[in-house]
Design a protein around this motif. Structure first.
Motif, short mmCIF file in Angstrom:
data_model
loop_
_atom_site.label_atom_id
_atom_site.label_comp_id
_atom_site.label_asym_id
_atom_site.label_seq_id
_atom_site.Cartn_x
_atom_site.Cartn_y
_atom_site.Cartn_z
N LEU A 29 0.81 -1.22 0.00
CA LEU A 29 0.00 0.00 0.00
C LEU A 29 0.85 1.28 0.00
O LEU A 29 0.32 2.37 -0.18
N ASP A 30 2.16 1.13 0.20
CA ASP A 30 3.05 2.29 0.13
C ASP A 30 3.42 2.64 -1.31
O ASP A 30 3.96 3.71 -1.58
N ASP A 31 3.13 1.74 -2.24
CA ASP A 31 3.40 1.99 -3.65
C ASP A 31 2.42 3.05 -4.15
O ASP A 31 1.21 2.88 -4.04
N PRO A 32 2.91 4.15 -4.70
CA PRO A 32 2.00 5.23 -5.13
C PRO A 32 1.05 4.84 -6.26
O PRO A 32 0.04 5.50 -6.47
N THR A 33 1.33 3.75 -6.96
CA THR A 33 0.44 3.31 -8.04
C THR A 33 -0.66 2.39 -7.55
O THR A 33 -1.53 1.99 -8.33
N VAL A 34 -0.66 2.06 -6.26
CA VAL A 34 -1.65 1.14 -5.68
C VAL A 34 -2.72 1.94 -4.93
O VAL A 34 -2.38 2.79 -4.11
N PRO A 35 -3.98 1.70 -5.21
CA PRO A 35 -5.03 2.41 -4.46
C PRO A 35 -4.91 2.13 -2.96
O PRO A 35 -4.64 1.00 -2.55
N LYS A 36 -5.07 3.14 -2.15
CA LYS A 36 -4.88 3.01 -0.69
C LYS A 36 -5.86 2.04 -0.04
O LYS A 36 -5.59 1.52 1.03
N ASP A 37 -7.00 1.78 -0.69
CA ASP A 37 -7.98 0.84 -0.13
C ASP A 37 -7.91 -0.54 -0.81
O ASP A 37 -8.81 -1.35 -0.69
N SER A 38 -6.79 -0.82 -1.49
CA SER A 38 -6.65 -2.08 -2.22
C SER A 38 -6.69 -3.28 -1.27
O SER A 38 -6.10 -3.26 -0.19
N ILE A 39 -7.40 -4.31 -1.69
CA ILE A 39 -7.40 -5.58 -0.94
C ILE A 39 -6.82 -6.71 -1.81
O ILE A 39 -7.02 -7.88 -1.53
N THR A 40 -6.07 -6.33 -2.84
CA THR A 40 -5.45 -7.30 -3.73
C THR A 40 -4.46 -8.16 -2.96
O THR A 40 -3.55 -7.62 -2.31
N PRO A 41 -4.60 -9.49 -3.01
CA PRO A 41 -3.61 -10.34 -2.33
C PRO A 41 -2.26 -10.26 -3.02
O PRO A 41 -2.18 -10.23 -4.25
N THR A 42 -1.20 -10.20 -2.25
CA THR A 42 0.15 -10.23 -2.78
C THR A 42 0.91 -11.44 -2.26
O THR A 42 2.09 -11.61 -2.55
N PHE A 43 0.25 -12.28 -1.48
CA PHE A 43 0.87 -13.45 -0.88
C PHE A 43 -0.17 -14.55 -0.78
O PHE A 43 -1.33 -14.29 -0.48
N ALA A 44 0.26 -15.77 -1.03
CA ALA A 44 -0.63 -16.92 -0.85
C ALA A 44 0.19 -18.11 -0.37
O ALA A 44 1.35 -18.28 -0.78
N THR A 45 -0.38 -18.91 0.49
CA THR A 45 0.23 -20.17 0.90
C THR A 45 -0.88 -21.21 0.98
O THR A 45 -2.00 -20.89 1.38
N SER A 46 -0.58 -22.42 0.56
CA SER A 46 -1.59 -23.47 0.50
C SER A 46 -1.01 -24.79 1.00
O SER A 46 0.17 -25.07 0.81
#
Length: 70
Positions: A29-46
């Protein structure tokens, strides 16, 4: 291998470490190109269940993050 099920999967979003230096200091969320309310996953474990004699009764973990998936 059995299909990966959502109940055996954790999704998350990486955060920065204020004590780190360089890239580790900043989170997604510190990336200026990412919306501040983003809920996009950037990590997954299964958890994966492999069905053969060698792996009978054992499981494996698989994980991925933004650095791996991009």
């Amino acid at each position: 291998m059995s299909p990966i099920e959502l109940k055996n999967t954790v999704l998350g979003q990486y955060v920065g470490n204020p004590d780190a230096e360089g890239e580790g200091k900043f989170g997604y969320l510190d990336d200026p190109t990412v919306p501040k309310d983003s809920i996009t996953p950037t990590f997954a474990t299964s958890v994966m269940y492999i069905q053969n004699e060698k792996w009978d009764g054992k499981f494996g973990l698989d994980e991925g993050s933004r650095a791996v998936l991009l």
